[in-house]
Design a protein around this motif. Structure first.
Motif, PDB file in Angstrom:
ATOM      1  N   ALA A  82      -4.152  -0.546  -4.799  1.00  0.00           N
ATOM      2  CA  ALA A  82      -2.736  -0.850  -4.566  1.00  0.00           C
ATOM      3  C   ALA A  82      -2.323  -2.179  -5.180  1.00  0.00           C
ATOM      4  O   ALA A  82      -1.135  -2.412  -5.422  1.00  0.00           O
ATOM      5  CB  ALA A  82      -2.440  -0.856  -3.071  1.00  0.00           C
ATOM      6  N   SER A  91      -5.249  -4.992   1.723  1.00  0.00           N
ATOM      7  CA  SER A  91      -4.776  -3.895   0.861  1.00  0.00           C
ATOM      8  C   SER A  91      -5.942  -3.297   0.094  1.00  0.00           C
ATOM      9  O   SER A  91      -6.915  -3.984  -0.227  1.00  0.00           O
ATOM     10  CB  SER A  91      -3.734  -4.400  -0.146  1.00  0.00           C
ATOM     11  OG  SER A  91      -2.676  -5.061   0.491  1.00  0.00           O
ATOM     12  N   SER A 121       0.822  -1.210   0.000  1.00  0.00           N
ATOM     13  CA  SER A 121       0.000   0.000   0.000  1.00  0.00           C
ATOM     14  C   SER A 121       0.857   1.261   0.000  1.00  0.00           C
ATOM     15  O   SER A 121       0.459   2.296  -0.540  1.00  0.00           O
ATOM     16  CB  SER A 121      -0.921  -0.007   1.224  1.00  0.00           C
ATOM     17  OG  SER A 121      -1.838  -1.080   1.152  1.00  0.00           O
ATOM     18  N   ASN A 125       3.353   0.696  -3.604  1.00  0.00           N
ATOM     19  CA  ASN A 125       2.594   0.469  -4.838  1.00  0.00           C
ATOM     20  C   ASN A 125       3.478  -0.117  -5.942  1.00  0.00           C
ATOM     21  O   ASN A 125       3.543   0.412  -7.051  1.00  0.00           O
ATOM     22  CB  ASN A 125       1.951   1.769  -5.306  1.00  0.00           C
ATOM     23  CG  ASN A 125       0.944   1.567  -6.434  1.00  0.00           C
ATOM     24  OD1 ASN A 125       0.752   2.443  -7.251  1.00  0.00           O
ATOM     25  ND2 ASN A 125       0.301   0.422  -6.500  1.00  0.00           N
TER      26      ASN A 125
END
Length: 382
Positions: free
Chosen positions: A342, A338, A308, A311
C-alpha cells in the motif's frame, strides 16, 4: 466521443489538443467542422489564439489555441473554524487579490456569510476593473451534500446544517455559487495545480480541526452524501477526550490544532487555535514542536487505514500544523501499520500551495462546472 463546442473546449483547456490539426486528429472531425467549432468558441470569448505557439510541423509553427482564462473573474472564499479568507481569481485559479477576516464558524452562518459578502464586494470594487465576476465558490470545514450544496450535519458548525449558503449570498453575488468541504477544495487545488497526472491523491488538513480530501481520476470524491474523508471524528481506541462534536476519543480531540493548542495553553503558552500553534511552530517553540510530532503520530494511525483502503500515490499534509514535525510523526506510525504494497509507491509531502490551496481549488472547481462540456454545449444549443 462527442464533438460539440464544449468537447472541443475541454480538449483545449486540458492541453490535449492545442491546434486545429490536433483537434481534427483527436475528434475525427473535418477541417471545416473544427474551424466552425473553434470560431464559435473564439467569438464567445472562450478561446484565444497565440501566433506560432504550437508544435513544429516541418514548416511554420501553427497557432496555438488556449482557454481565455483572464476574460472573467471568480469570487472565492475559504471558511475556517477561527478565521476566513476571500479572494478574486481568474478562471485558471490564479489569485489576484485576497482579504483575511477574523470571523469564527461558531458565529453562525448569517454573521459569517455577511462578512464574506462584504469582503468580496470590497475586493471587486478595488480590483475587478472592467472584468465581470461570473461565479463564486465557498469552502467550509464540514461535510457538504454534493446534490444540494448545503452543509450536511457538520460536527463543528452549529447552526449550519442544511443552511442555504448559495441562496444567502445571491443578493451580494448574483452568480452561480458552489460550496465544497475545505479539505476537498484544498486537495483539488493541490492536485490540479501540481499533480494533474496523479489519479489518486489524498490530502489531510490539520488546522484547528482535522479533515481529509480525496481526488480520484481528476475529480473530488464526495461519497454518497458528502461524508467522505471526515477522518477527524474517527474514534481512537483507549482515548476518552471530549470532542467538539460531542463524542469521546475522536482523532480531532487528541491530535487537532485545537487539541495541541489546549495542551500548550495548559503549559502557559498563549494558544487557542491551530493558527496559534502554527505561529509557535514557526518560532521554534520546543513544546509546540514536540506536541505536533505526537499529533502526527496519532494521525498516522488513522491514515494507515486510509492509505490501505484508497492506495493513493500521493498523500499531502496541509493546514496550520503542516510541518516537518507533523510529517515525521505521521510517517512513524503510518508505515509500520500499513502493508508494504500500500505504501511502496506512496509519496508523502507537505502541501505546496499553503493557505491558497483552498482558494485555488474552489476557483478550479467553479471553472470546471461553469465551462464543462455539457454546460458549453447547452450554451450553444448542441
Amino acid at each position: 466521443m462527442s464533438s460539440g463546442p464544449g468537447d472541443v473546449l475541454q480538449l483545449i483547456r486540458r492541453s490535449q489538443a492545442t491546434t486545429r490539426r490536433d483537434i481534427q486528429q483527436v475528434t475525427g472531425l473535418s477541417r471545416v467542422t473544427v474551424a466552425q467549432r473553434v470560431d464559435a468558441l473564439m467569438d464567445a470569448g472562450l478561446v484565444t489564439e497565440v501566433a506560432g505557439g504550437g508544435g513544429a510541423t516541418g514548416g511554420r509553427r501553427p497557432d496555438r489555441l488556449a482557454f481565455h482564462s483572464e476574460r472573467s473573474l471568480l469570487a472565492v472564499a475559504a471558511v475556517d473554524t477561527a478565521h476566513s479568507r476571500t479572494a478574486l481569481t481568474d478562471l485558471a485559479g490564479r489569485v489576484l487579490a485576497t482579504d483575511t477576516l477574523d470571523v469564527a464558524i461558531g458565529d453562525g452562518p448569517k454573521a459569517v456569510l455577511d462578512a464574506l459578502a462584504a469582503s468580496i464586494r470590497q475586493l471587486i470594487d478595488a480590483h475587478a476593473g472592467d472584468r465581470r465576476v461570473v461565479g463564486s465558490g465557498i469552502s467550509v470545514p464540514g461535510p457538504v451534500d454534493p446534490k444540494t450544496r448545503r452543509p450536511a450535519q457538520p460536527p463543528i458548525m452549529p447552526g449550519w446544517d442544511g443552511y442555504p449558503i448559495a441562496d444567502h449570498l445571491s443578493d451580494a453575488l448574483p452568480v452561480p455559487t458552489f460550496v465544497e468541504n475545505d479539505a476537498d477544495a484544498m486537495a483539488f487545488g493541490e492536485q490540479s495545480t501540481n499533480f494533474p497526472d496523479s489519479n489518486a491523491v489524498c490530502l489531510v488538513k490539520v488546522s484547528t480541526g482535522i479533515g481529509s480530501g480525496l481526488v480520484i481520476n481528476g475529480s473530488v470524491y464526495h461519497g454518497i452524501d458528502g461524508g467522505a474523508g471526515d477522518i477527524g471524528h474517527i474514534r481512537l481506541a483507549g482515548e476518552d477526550a471530549i470532542c467538539q462534536c460531542g463524542s469521546r476519543g475522536c482523532l480531532a480531540a487528541v491530535a487537532s490544532g485545537r487539541a495541541v493548542a489546549m495542551a500548550l495553553s495548559e503549559r502557559g503558552f498563549a494558544a487557542a487555535s491551530g493558527r496559534d500553534v502554527g505561529r509557535l511552530l514557526r518560532a521554534g517553540n520546543v513544546e509546540a514542536l514536540a506536541l505536533t510530532h505526537e499529533a502526527g503520530r496519532r494521525i498516522g494511525e488513522v491514515m494507515a487505514t486510509v492509505v490501505s483502503m484508497i492506495n493513493p500515490g500521493l498523500l499531502i499534509v496541509s493546514g496550520d500544523l503542516a510541518s516537518s514535525e507533523l510529517l515525521g510523526g505521521l510517517r512513524e506510525t503510518l508505515y509500520p501499520r500499513s502493508l508494504p504494497r500500500a505504501t511502496r509507491n506512496l509519496d508523502i509531502r507537505l502541501g505546496a500551495l499553503g493557505a491558497d490551496a483552498g482558494l485555488i481549488g474552489m476557483a478550479r472547481i467553479v471553472t470546471d462546472a461553469l465551462y464543462s462540456a455539457e454546460a458549453i454545449n447547452h450554451q450553444f444549443a448542441v
